[in-house]
Design a protein around this motif. Structure first.
Motif, mmCIF file in Angstrom:
data_model
loop_
_atom_site.group_PDB
_atom_site.id
_atom_site.type_symbol
_atom_site.label_atom_id
_atom_site.label_comp_id
_atom_site.label_asym_id
_atom_site.label_seq_id
_atom_site.Cartn_x
_atom_site.Cartn_y
_atom_site.Cartn_z
ATOM 1 N N PRO A 1 59.721 -34.049 -9.840
ATOM 2 C CA PRO A 1 60.819 -34.317 -8.896
ATOM 3 C C PRO A 1 62.131 -33.686 -9.330
ATOM 4 C CG PRO A 1 59.569 -36.320 -9.359
ATOM 5 C CD PRO A 1 59.093 -35.279 -10.328
ATOM 6 N N GLY B 1 63.595 -31.828 -0.669
ATOM 7 C CA GLY B 1 64.490 -31.762 0.478
ATOM 8 C C GLY B 1 65.943 -31.577 0.101
ATOM 9 N N SER B 2 66.259 -31.731 -1.194
ATOM 10 C CA SER B 2 67.635 -31.527 -1.666
ATOM 11 C C SER B 2 67.906 -30.081 -2.056
ATOM 12 C CB SER B 2 67.906 -32.437 -2.866
ATOM 13 O OG SER B 2 67.749 -33.800 -2.514
ATOM 14 N N SER C 1 56.438 -34.366 4.678
ATOM 15 C CA SER C 1 57.531 -35.301 4.944
ATOM 16 C C SER C 1 58.590 -34.699 5.856
ATOM 17 C CB SER C 1 58.178 -35.706 3.620
ATOM 18 O OG SER C 1 59.408 -36.332 3.824
ATOM 19 N N SER D 1 51.658 -35.629 -4.236
ATOM 20 C CA SER D 1 52.317 -35.303 -2.974
ATOM 21 C C SER D 1 53.489 -34.360 -3.212
ATOM 22 C CB SER D 1 52.802 -36.581 -2.291
ATOM 23 O OG SER D 1 53.697 -37.278 -3.147
ATOM 24 N N HIS E 1 61.559 -35.780 5.899
ATOM 25 C CA HIS E 1 62.770 -35.705 5.083
ATOM 26 C C HIS E 1 62.845 -34.358 4.372
ATOM 27 C CE1 HIS E 1 65.971 -36.836 2.306
ATOM 28 N NE2 HIS E 1 65.194 -36.414 1.309
ATOM 29 N N VAL E 2 61.703 -33.920 3.822
ATOM 30 C CA VAL E 2 61.680 -32.634 3.134
ATOM 31 C C VAL E 2 61.986 -31.510 4.115
ATOM 32 C CG1 VAL E 2 60.224 -30.987 1.903
ATOM 33 C CG2 VAL E 2 60.102 -33.415 1.330
ATOM 34 N N GLU F 1 59.717 -35.774 -2.459
ATOM 35 C CA GLU F 1 60.800 -35.909 -1.481
ATOM 36 C C GLU F 1 62.056 -35.180 -1.948
ATOM 37 O OE1 GLU F 1 61.136 -38.039 1.510
ATOM 38 O OE2 GLU F 1 58.963 -37.869 1.513
ATOM 39 N N SER F 2 62.226 -35.088 -3.259
ATOM 40 C CA SER F 2 63.446 -34.474 -3.796
ATOM 41 C C SER F 2 63.582 -33.009 -3.424
ATOM 42 C CB SER F 2 63.474 -34.609 -5.326
ATOM 43 O OG SER F 2 62.361 -33.933 -5.907
#
Length: 855
Positions: free
Chosen positions: A279, A306-307, A326, A300, A328-329, A303-304
């Motif tokens: 991450p 996406g930053s 995701s 998976s 969010h991603v 999610e990070s």
């Protein structure tokens, strides 16, 4: 400089004897360097780079005060005169991008004590890098890339001013990695590139920790470095580019990479990394390119990620990533403008509608996962898409009308899903579309006829039982007229249902025999590609007249081919009976079945059915039944029949073979590599169409690139036939589509010259490729009469690279183009060979030009 000067450089005899500075850079000067330049004894600066100078470098030994010598970007050849290496005042030596050869002098660092910039890339220099270079303590820039240098990279500890070290694309070794440790003294070092060499062993953690903090680029790609990446990599806080791809790194990706906040490019692809994507990579807010494909990563997508708002290229393909894509991603990656590739993973769930936020994306590939649901209508907002690939999933529903906005799309692949509804009419308006694959879905109704649908070579719709066409074909029935629609409203579903029941019964019957009679081997073969005509050993025995010697039409390492007749509508067939007492024959049968599982093409010999049973005494029996090719093989036409092939015939055959290979490499899912392409495996049907056969050594590539690793069972014995095997296979390289391209090139040269690659004159390193290459300026000397004779006698005044003062016909032009293509395809290095798609395009153009004379 840059004055548009052209022609040869005049003798320097009229130049002032006290001339100190001469700059003729970036002109169009041709011919050799005048020897008289060596008499300008007062010169301190000589710039002749970026011209078209040829020939040898003259002796410059009298220029004892010369400080700057720039001869880069010309076509100079031969060795560098020793006198140049003795110019002790030289500070800058530029010889880049020429055809210079020879070894670097062992005392080079002693005789050039003032050298600061050494620019010699893109030549043919060989031998070792002299250890004496350590004495050139003022050195700031070493660029020796793309040569043939060997040996261990020397120490740089006595060069504290080094800024750039460029040694990539040679044959250099790391030894005990002393050179890496020595870089601790190079406190101003910005860039180190030693990629594409023969570096082996583990990266020493202490050396990584002590690399200068000034380093902005570290490139170790395309070597054989193994072990794990030391955690100390996170100390290189100024790194902006890190290339470690195409090595043997294993273990987890170090989380300390998240400390490299200045990183713009991170490439770790084609290694053996395992575990989850850390991450911490999400903290790299300046990251623009991230390549993690072709590893063994799991878990998976964090999610990070996406930053990473600056990303414009992300490739995570060919791993075992799971979970969903995701929203969010996707929402955080709205700067992606080049590539998003998540293919060949185990992703599931639906595609989040946030995919529509990727407004500037050029290529989206989410193929070969377990994605469900519908294709998001929001994709229509991605108006800059040029490639969209969603094949090999479980997507359903109709194709959204919003995709009509994708006017610039070039590649669309919806195949192998559960899509339904009609083929959208808007696809007819896509003028840029070159490849459209909608095969193996549940689409229905008529296939459009306008626009791209008029070019059948780029459209694939097979495997949709409810589709029809305005003109009946092998793949599609003809559409019913509107007045007769009701009449067939119930008949069609009934026929489909009955066909499905019959097919299911046959499949179950075959599978029952298969599983009952298999030994302990766990390998199974899918028969969905066959017509599933159930045949027994007795049927084969009868069809071949008890395997009569009179019926043998061919024999190979793993099987014998018989001419046969079954009591059916098949007519004459070819029956390949496998020699199961031969080690590797069973693997060959399995490989051929797997390769033929889903393929159908007019330039491939069609398989009718398979037989997997026991003979009358209980021995295992395996056979494949093919269409019978009545007109023999290319081998027979080339070497056993009187007369050579005409150029027209060579062109037709070349196109047929290229088309077959292009289908196998680019249209089959997954791609298939033939591995044994040779004239005896190219047969002719009744219409004289060439067809490729014998997939006993074929491999299915499950990776993402043409050079990816094979996922099929290993086959005993050589991976091809002597003379046609690409050289890299002999050195243990993985099977790749480039290998088929090599074999194609050899066959092309064989057809043109009439000489086998195994001819007795080709020995001791002298090959058919070298034979043709040496005679390329006089091709008529190596060709039999037919390829340069015929009716295409339109004369052309000048053809480059041919003999002067002769008139050349269209035949000559076409032959030269084919010879060059054959040489390009059979290049020694796989990376120098064209892709089959480009080969196919080229040979089509030559054929079109040749036959256009008749129109």
């Amino acid at each position: 400089m840059d004055n548009n000067l052209s022609g040869a450089i005049p003798p320097f005899t009229k130049f002032p004897s006290k001339l100190t500075y001469l700059d003729l850079t970036a002109n169009s000067l041709t011919g050799p360097m005048p020897r008289s330049v060596g008499n300008l004894s007062s010169l301190t600066t000589l710039y002749l780079g970026q011209n078209q100078l040829q020939g040898f470098i003259p002796d410059l030994g009298k220029l004892s005060g010369l400080q700057y010598l720039e001869l880069s970007y010309n076509s100079l050849s031969g060795t560098v005169p020793p006198s140049i290496y003795n110019l002790s005042s030289l500070e800058f030596l530029g010889l880049a991008n020429n055809n210079l050869r020879g070894a670097l002098p062992s005392d080079m660092g002693n005789t050039l004590p003032n050298i600061q910039i050494l620019m010699m890339p893109n030549n043919r220099f060989d031998g070792v890098i002299p250890t004496s270079l350590q004495n050139a303590s003022r050195m700031t820039f070493i660029h020796l890339s793309n040569n043939s240098l060997t040996g261990v990279i020397p120490s740089f500890s006595s060069m504290p001013n080094l800024v750039y070290i460029m040694l990539y694309s040679n044959h250099l070794e790391a030894g005990d990695w002393t050179f890496f440790s020595s870089l601790a003294n190079c406190t101003q070092l910005l860039k180190l590139n030693v990629g594409t060499n023969n570096l082996r062993g583990h990266l020493p953690a202490n050396s990584i920790a002590n690399l200068p903090k000034s380093l902005t680029t570290l490139a170790l790609r395309s070597n054989n470095i193994s072990g794990t990446i030391p955690l100390e990599i996170g100390n290189l806080s100024n790194l902006s580019m890190l290339y470690l791809d195409t090595n043997l790194f294993m273990g987890p990706i170090p989380p300390t990479l998240g400390q490299l906040h200045n990183l713009h490019v991170l490439s770790l692809s084609q290694n053996i990394f395992s575990g989850e994507i850390p991450p911490s990579i999400g903290s790299l807010d300046q990251l623009e390119e991230l390549y993690l494909q072709d590893n063994q990563l799991s878990g998976s997508i964090p999610e990070s990620l996406g930053s990473c708002h600056s990303l414009w290229a992300l490739n995570l393909s060919c791993n075992t990533l799971g979970g969903s894509i995701s929203g969010h991603v996707l929402g955080g990656l709205n700067q992606l403008s080049w590539l998003l590739d998540l293919s060949h993973n185990q992703l599931s769930g639906s595609v989040a509608p946030e995919v529509g936020s990727l407004l500037n994306l050029g290529s989206l590939n989410i193929s070969h996962n377990n994605l469900t649901g519908r294709i998001p209508s929001t994709l229509g907002a991605c108006v800059r898409l040029e490639a969209l690939r969603v094949e090999g999933n479980l997507l359903q529903g109709s194709i959204p009308q919003s995709l009509a906005n994708l006017k610039g799309i070039q590649v669309l692949d919806f195949s192998h899903n559960n899509l339904s509804g009609a083929i959208p009419q808007f696809l007819e308006t896509f003028t840029s579309l070159q490849y459209l694959n909608m095969s193996f879905n549940n689409l229905e109704g008529p296939v459009p006829t306008g626009g791209v649908f008029g070019n059948t070579s780029g459209i694939f719709v097979q495997g949709n039982p409810h589709l029809c066409a305005s003109v009946a074909s092998e793949e599609l029935p003809r559409c019913f007229a509107s007045g007769s629609t009701k009449k067939h409203k119930f008949i069609i579903p009934l026929l489909i249902a009955l066909s499905a029941i019959v097919a299911l019964a046959l499949i179950l019957g075959v599978l029952n025999v298969w599983f009952k009679r298999r030994h302990k081997s766990s390998e199974s073969i899918g028969h969905s590609y066959m017509e599933l005509k159930r045949i027994t050993y007795r049927d084969v025995n009868k069809a071949t007249n008890s395997f009569s010697l009179a019926n043998i039409i061919g024999s190979g390492q793993f099987g014998t081919v018989y001419k046969g007749w079954f009591d059916s509508d098949d007519g004459t067939v070819a029956v390949k009976v496998f020699k199961l007492n031969q080690h590797g024959a069973l693997h060959s049968f399995i490989a051929e079945c797997k390769a033929l599982q889903h393929i159908r093409h007019r330039n491939l010999v069609k398989v009718i059915t398979a037989c997997s049973t026991y003979d009358q005494v209980g021995n295992e029996f395996r056979a494949l039944v093919f269409e019978y090719m009545a007109k023999g093989s290319l081998e027979n036409r080339l070497h056993n029949q009187c007369g050579d092939l005409s150029l027209g015939a060579i062109l037709c055959i070349s196109v047929d073979i290229a088309t077959a290979l292009e289908y196998l490499h680019n249209q089959c899912i997954p791609p298939v590599v033939h591995c044994d392409l040779k004239p005896s495996n190219i047969l002719f049907d009744d219409d004289d169409t060439a067809r490729v056969c014998d997939f006993g050594l074929a491999r299915i590539i499950h990776g993402c690139s043409s050079g990816g690793q094979s996922g099929t069972t290993s086959i005993v014995g050589p991976r091809g036939s002597i003379g046609y095997i690409p050289p890299e296979y002999g050195m243990g390289s993985e099977i790749s589509t480039e290998g088929d391209v090599y074999s194609y090139g050899i066959i092309l040269l064989e057809m043109l010259t009439g000489k086998r690659p195994t001819h007795e004159e080709f020995s001791d390193g002298f090959t058919l490729h070298k034979y043709v290459d040496a005679a390329l300026s006089r091709p008529r000397d190596i060709l039999p009469p037919s390829p340069t004779s015929g009716t295409r006698d339109h004369h052309v005044n000048h053809i480059p690279n041919l003999q002067e003062n002769k008139t050349y016909t269209l035949n000559d032009i076409c032959v030269l183009q084919l010879l060059k293509l054959g040489l390009l395809c059979s290049a020694e290095s796989p990376k120098d060979r064209p892709a089959m798609h480009d080969v196919c395009s080229e040979v089509f153009q030559v054929k079109e030009a040749f036959f256009s004379v008749d129109k």
